[in-house]
Design an enzyme around this catalytic site. Sequence first.
Site, PDB file in Angstrom:
ATOM      1  N   ASP A  16     -81.063   0.313 -64.410  1.00  0.00           N
ATOM      2  CA  ASP A  16     -82.010  -0.844 -63.879  1.00  0.00           C
ATOM      3  C   ASP A  16     -82.685  -0.259 -62.726  1.00  0.00           C
ATOM      4  O   ASP A  16     -83.778  -0.284 -62.335  1.00  0.00           O
ATOM      5  CB  ASP A  16     -81.464  -2.072 -63.672  1.00  0.00           C
ATOM      6  CG  ASP A  16     -81.184  -2.630 -65.155  1.00  0.00           C
ATOM      7  OD1 ASP A  16     -81.605  -2.283 -66.206  1.00  0.00           O
ATOM      8  OD2 ASP A  16     -80.382  -3.596 -65.279  1.00  0.00           O
ATOM      9  N   ARG A  97     -70.764  -9.232 -54.948  1.00  0.00           N
ATOM     10  CA  ARG A  97     -72.369  -9.217 -54.971  1.00  0.00           C
ATOM     11  C   ARG A  97     -72.749  -9.815 -53.276  1.00  0.00           C
ATOM     12  O   ARG A  97     -73.681  -9.242 -52.671  1.00  0.00           O
ATOM     13  CB  ARG A  97     -73.150 -10.091 -55.724  1.00  0.00           C
ATOM     14  CG  ARG A  97     -72.823  -9.602 -57.247  1.00  0.00           C
ATOM     15  CD  ARG A  97     -73.141  -8.202 -57.201  1.00  0.00           C
ATOM     16  NE  ARG A  97     -73.507  -8.016 -58.591  1.00  0.00           N
ATOM     17  CZ  ARG A  97     -73.080  -6.542 -59.068  1.00  0.00           C
ATOM     18  NH1 ARG A  97     -72.021  -5.938 -58.227  1.00  0.00           N
ATOM     19  NH2 ARG A  97     -73.186  -6.111 -60.274  1.00  0.00           N
ATOM     20  N   ASP A 126     -76.123 -12.436 -61.433  1.00  0.00           N
ATOM     21  CA  ASP A 126     -76.120 -11.581 -60.079  1.00  0.00           C
ATOM     22  C   ASP A 126     -77.624 -12.102 -59.482  1.00  0.00           C
ATOM     23  O   ASP A 126     -77.564 -11.882 -58.181  1.00  0.00           O
ATOM     24  CB  ASP A 126     -76.123 -10.215 -60.718  1.00  0.00           C
ATOM     25  CG  ASP A 126     -74.765  -9.701 -60.734  1.00  0.00           C
ATOM     26  OD1 ASP A 126     -73.671 -10.588 -60.244  1.00  0.00           O
ATOM     27  OD2 ASP A 126     -74.696  -8.770 -61.139  1.00  0.00           O
ATOM     28  N   SER A 178     -73.708  -1.935 -70.673  1.00  0.00           N
ATOM     29  CA  SER A 178     -73.943  -2.238 -69.250  1.00  0.00           C
ATOM     30  C   SER A 178     -72.593  -2.377 -68.598  1.00  0.00           C
ATOM     31  O   SER A 178     -71.539  -3.342 -68.972  1.00  0.00           O
ATOM     32  CB  SER A 178     -74.596  -3.606 -68.993  1.00  0.00           C
ATOM     33  OG  SER A 178     -74.735  -3.969 -67.833  1.00  0.00           O
TER      34      SER A 178
END
Length: 412
Positions: A16, A97, A126, A178
């Site tokens: 991504d 994160r 996320d 992923s």
Amino acid sequence: MANPKKVALAYSGGLDTSIIIPWLKENYGCEVVAVCGDIGQGGGELKGLENKALKTGASEVYVADMREEFVSEYLWRMVRAGAEYEHKYLLGTSIARPLLAKRQVEVALATGCDALAHGCTGKGNDQVRFELTYKALAPHLPVIAPWREWDLISREDCIEYAAQHKVPIAQTTKKIYSRDRNIWHISHEGGELEDPKNAAPEEIWMLTRSPKDAPDRAEDVTIGFNAGRPVSVNGKRMGAVELLEELNRIGAKHGVGRVDLVENRYVGMKSRGCYETPGGTLIMAAHREIEALTLDRSLAHYKQKLALDYADLVYAGLWFTPLRESLDAFFDVATQDNTGSVTLRLYKGGFQPVSRVSPNSLYSLNIASFTMGAEYDQKDARGFINLIGLPIQVRASLKKHKTAVKKKAKKK
């Protein structure tokens, strides 16, 4: 939002974010500053990252080693709290994160960026975690979330876009999982895992040995704690990063730490993922055993309630909030006596505690033993039970009286 001139992108080098650099330049005509944090991804994931970002259009690239901060200031706080999401998930992606977003904001402010961008999908958790951190630390900077703007609707579309723009990627249409990896865990999503009726194929596991291929002999590992924080392995004092890496090695060798989980995402849907957290699984289990020795009943039970709140908070990306700071203040006090060591015996994907030792242990062998001891008079139990049972006894007597009255009334 007016088109920004310079955008700080949270960059991992994955599918991504790799295509987001050329996409931002095409659609916004802006400079792109790629920001990446080394939080123990390992496996050569960061090798060549800077060169790749520059070749695909980034004007600047910043890679920071944040492993020590990640383990000491984020993971150990979570361990101390005992935070697990929905009984299984040890929050490996969730807890990382806020730290990555914090670093991104720091670089953005230092380099004069006028916007922030991330590669999170519009279906995932996320996006919430990154953007709540942005709001807490840089509320004046607008956010670009390409997955909520572009017309790419699948990972196959992203792979095609990468090919068209000559962006090197590891993913193919046949290898489309992923993954997110750091020193605490690795997650696996997508592909055939999306259907929960499908068994996870053995090929997805990357950190842990299959239990059936694990050593045929059990191994004992002793984890030492000081005030709730891990400090040693098998009696050897270690720094935070070294300690976690060592327990990852030991746990992975014995096939410990695999989880196949259907979870409730914060954005409302259910998702299925597989996680490997070998060292973290051992640490969390050992910390529970220390607590069993050092916390009294009321504190232990209340802490369990707050552990659920802490897990929800981490999962939802609410790290930079007064609530998290307040809960940490509670855990500072609640775990101050969680010092000692726990020995776990590992075998074929499982483990069990075999020894617990603490200088602050509330366990009294003299009291707990079935042998009569001077510190506990068993005759005291009669009065205790009578007092505790008084409401039950009164209710039962009242019920008996009412039943008798009804029977008497029927006879009349």
